[in-house]
Design a protein around this motif. Structure first.
Motif, mmCIF file in Angstrom:
data_model
loop_
_atom_site.group_PDB
_atom_site.id
_atom_site.type_symbol
_atom_site.label_atom_id
_atom_site.label_comp_id
_atom_site.label_asym_id
_atom_site.label_seq_id
_atom_site.Cartn_x
_atom_site.Cartn_y
_atom_site.Cartn_z
ATOM 1 N N ARG A 33 -76.724 -32.787 40.969
ATOM 2 C CA ARG A 33 -76.850 -34.141 41.475
ATOM 3 C C ARG A 33 -76.419 -35.150 40.420
ATOM 4 O O ARG A 33 -76.178 -34.822 39.266
ATOM 5 C CB ARG A 33 -78.303 -34.405 41.893
ATOM 6 N N SER A 34 -76.358 -36.423 40.830
ATOM 7 C CA SER A 34 -75.929 -37.480 39.912
ATOM 8 C C SER A 34 -76.901 -37.670 38.754
ATOM 9 O O SER A 34 -76.523 -38.145 37.685
ATOM 10 C CB SER A 34 -75.778 -38.802 40.674
ATOM 11 N N ASP A 35 -78.179 -37.292 38.951
ATOM 12 C CA ASP A 35 -79.159 -37.428 37.880
ATOM 13 C C ASP A 35 -79.201 -36.211 36.966
ATOM 14 O O ASP A 35 -80.058 -36.118 36.080
ATOM 15 C CB ASP A 35 -80.557 -37.669 38.464
ATOM 16 N N VAL A 39 -78.982 -28.119 42.088
ATOM 17 C CA VAL A 39 -79.481 -27.858 43.438
ATOM 18 C C VAL A 39 -79.038 -26.468 43.865
ATOM 19 O O VAL A 39 -77.952 -25.994 43.501
ATOM 20 C CB VAL A 39 -78.976 -28.917 44.435
ATOM 21 N N ASN A 40 -79.877 -25.814 44.633
ATOM 22 C CA ASN A 40 -79.637 -24.430 45.024
ATOM 23 C C ASN A 40 -78.714 -24.322 46.233
ATOM 24 O O ASN A 40 -78.502 -25.284 46.976
ATOM 25 C CB ASN A 40 -80.968 -23.741 45.336
ATOM 26 N N PHE A 125 -71.990 -31.386 48.011
ATOM 27 C CA PHE A 125 -71.649 -31.937 46.706
ATOM 28 C C PHE A 125 -70.304 -31.386 46.275
ATOM 29 O O PHE A 125 -70.187 -30.217 45.916
ATOM 30 C CB PHE A 125 -72.716 -31.576 45.662
ATOM 31 N N GLY A 126 -69.284 -32.239 46.300
ATOM 32 C CA GLY A 126 -67.961 -31.810 45.856
ATOM 33 C C GLY A 126 -67.413 -30.622 46.628
ATOM 34 O O GLY A 126 -66.723 -29.789 46.063
ATOM 35 N N VAL A 131 -78.791 -27.193 49.050
ATOM 36 C CA VAL A 131 -80.052 -27.457 49.745
ATOM 37 C C VAL A 131 -80.352 -28.949 49.720
ATOM 38 O O VAL A 131 -80.323 -29.588 48.672
ATOM 39 C CB VAL A 131 -81.202 -26.672 49.083
ATOM 40 N N GLY A 132 -80.656 -29.507 50.886
ATOM 41 C CA GLY A 132 -80.984 -30.923 50.972
ATOM 42 C C GLY A 132 -82.470 -31.174 51.142
ATOM 43 O O GLY A 132 -83.062 -32.004 50.468
#
Length: 231
Positions: A33-35, A39-40, A125-126, A131-132
């Motif tokens: 993520r941006s932070d 993420v799985n 993501f890209g 997972v959201g």
């Protein structure tokens, strides 16, 4: 599982979800993520047997996890990094710290992960599907047990601060070193470099270090003292 592409994002229709022992709800890391948080991947898969190295690493932190696992080495390394940040705050209560570790070990590596974790949504993501949203299913008994193991430590803090068990000086020192320990745990490199910088700064005095061999200069004798002594 059916994928439908709509306006540069993927919409998931989960046609079938499997919830059984020795089966995982998530597998591997598919994005960041941006932070900076990883993420799985949202793919269910059977639990796998780890190699000897990964098994020993898991046992060092998660002794309750044996046999097959639902985490890769990258996932476990991320888990270990994250839970270590809680050590300065929970180290005063070993039972609370151990239960805290066990909770996140089970959520990340348990071979029965699909029995208490349900992936409810996914993100993109890209170009990677991640997972959201996740639902966690924890029994009331487990939640109450975790709370009970940690609440006594939290109750001791105001007692110490109010001087019931500690003097004012001891309470101040306890709070200071607790905060200092937390800072050191979060910024170990900065602390080491600052300590080295202080030592190097103090060593600058050695540049002008000289050995004086003339005693009259060291003692700063007054010539008039020699006259009074009859010299």
């Amino acid at each position: 599982m059916v994928l439908k592409k709509r306006k540069n994002y993927f919409h998931f229709v989960l046609c079938r979800k499997r919830h059984s022992e020795d089966y995982c709800s998530m597998s591997g890391i598919c994005g960041t993520r941006s932070d900076g948080k990883v993420v799985n991947c949202p793919y269910g898969s059977p639990a796998v047997k780890p190699d000897a190295l990964l098994s020993s690493k898991i046992q060092s932190l998660c002794p309750t996890i044996t046999g097959n696992v639902c985490c890769t080495e990258a996932q476990f390394d991320t888990l270990r990094t994250q839970v270590q940040q809680a050590i300065p705050f929970l180290v005063g209560c070993p039972a609370c710290l151990r239960n805290f570790f066990n909770l996140f070990c089970e959520l990340t590596c348990s071979p029965n992960q699909s029995l208490f974790i349900n992936v409810t949504s996914v993100d993109n993501f890209g170009g990677n599907l991640t997972v959201g949203g996740i639902d966690y299913f924890v029994t009331d008994a487990f939640g109450e047990g975790l709370y009970e193991s940690c609440k006594e430590m939290m109750q001791d803090v105001p007692q110490n601060r109010n001087g019931v068990r500690l003097s004012a000086v001891q309470g101040y020192m306890t709070n200071f070193y607790r905060k200092y320990g937390s800072y050191v745990a979060r910024h170990p490199i900065m602390v080491l470099l600052s300590s080295l910088a202080v030592v190097l700064l103090l060593c600058l005095g050695l540049i002008r270090f000289k050995v004086e061999t003339r005693p009259e200069k060291v003692l700063d004798l007054d010539p008039r003292a020699s006259i009074c002594l009859g010299k």
